[in-house]
Design a protein around this motif. Structure first.
Motif, short mmCIF file in Angstrom:
data_model
loop_
_atom_site.label_atom_id
_atom_site.label_comp_id
_atom_site.label_asym_id
_atom_site.label_seq_id
_atom_site.Cartn_x
_atom_site.Cartn_y
_atom_site.Cartn_z
N LYS A 166 -69.30 12.97 -10.23
CA LYS A 166 -68.30 11.80 -10.62
C LYS A 166 -66.83 12.40 -10.73
N LYS A 185 -65.29 13.91 -7.57
CA LYS A 185 -65.31 12.67 -6.31
C LYS A 185 -64.04 12.49 -5.72
N PRO A 186 -62.97 12.45 -6.49
CA PRO A 186 -61.55 12.31 -6.33
C PRO A 186 -61.17 13.22 -5.48
N ALA A 204 -62.75 15.43 -3.46
CA ALA A 204 -63.47 15.33 -2.12
C ALA A 204 -62.90 14.18 -1.18
N ASP A 205 -62.54 13.05 -2.05
CA ASP A 205 -62.10 11.80 -1.34
C ASP A 205 -60.69 12.12 -0.95
N ASP A 206 -59.79 13.00 -1.44
CA ASP A 206 -58.49 13.25 -1.32
C ASP A 206 -58.10 14.37 -0.21
N ASP A 262 -57.97 15.61 2.94
CA ASP A 262 -58.03 15.05 4.46
C ASP A 262 -58.19 16.18 5.47
N GLU A 290 -66.48 16.88 6.83
CA GLU A 290 -66.72 15.94 5.74
C GLU A 290 -66.62 16.97 4.68
N ALA A 302 -55.68 18.58 -2.61
CA ALA A 302 -56.56 17.65 -3.17
C ALA A 302 -56.94 17.98 -4.48
N ASN A 359 -55.62 16.47 -8.45
CA ASN A 359 -56.49 15.82 -9.32
C ASN A 359 -56.81 16.81 -10.61
#
Length: 157
Positions: free
Chosen positions: A35, A38-39, A41-43, A45, A50, A121, A125
């Motif tokens: 958790k 996760k930010p 991985a999401d950020d 680009d 993936e 990323a 974070n």
């Protein structure tokens, strides 16, 4: 890149984890770390990749890892995978770029400019991750204790 975090003043967390079975405490930490990461991985680009959060490495990656494996250690990795889930061995060429490449004959075949996607990323974070990890670990500890209480009550009556 490997980053080790040391949480100062987290003796309560350590004691709570030590009171649990090792498998339970490792699960708590693994879920909390996922958790927390996760930010990142999401950020990241990376349109052609993936970004996965995993504890598993391929045999090639295991040889390059720093030996951060152990019975009591939890190691998670954030990195690119192909859309089909297989490893992306060429991702570092995009992240860091390449110098000029030439064949043995001298023919110039190009260079790849660096197009970082994971490092920005991570940098974005990193400051928030420790706070998030502490919050998520406590939430997971509470959930695990609640599950154990329900299981014990069910077994007793």
């Amino acid at each position: 890149m490997s980053v080790k975090m040391k949480i100062e003043g987290a003796g309560d967390i350590e004691r709570a984890l030590a009171a649990m079975a090792r498998g339970t405490s490792k699960g708590v930490m693994r879920r909390a770390m996922k958790k927390t990461l996760k930010p990142v991985a999401d950020d990241a680009d990376a349109s052609q990749f993936e970004i996965a959060i995993t504890s598993k490495l391929t045999p090639r990656q295991k040889g390059q890892a720093r030996g951060d494996r152990g019975r009591s250690k939890i190691a998670l990795y954030v990195g690119p995978v192909q859309p089909d889930g297989s490893e992306a061995p060429h991702a570092h060429l995009i992240e860091f770029g390449t110098g000029p490449r030439r064949h043995k004959s001298g023919k110039f075949v190009g260079a790849v400019m660096a197009d970082p996607f994971l490092r920005p990323a991570w940098d974005k974070n990193q400051a928030q991750m420790l706070k998030t990890l502490r919050r998520e670990v406590w939430a997971e500890i509470e959930k695990s204790v609640e599950r154990a209480t329900r299981k014990a009550a069910k077994a007793a009556g």
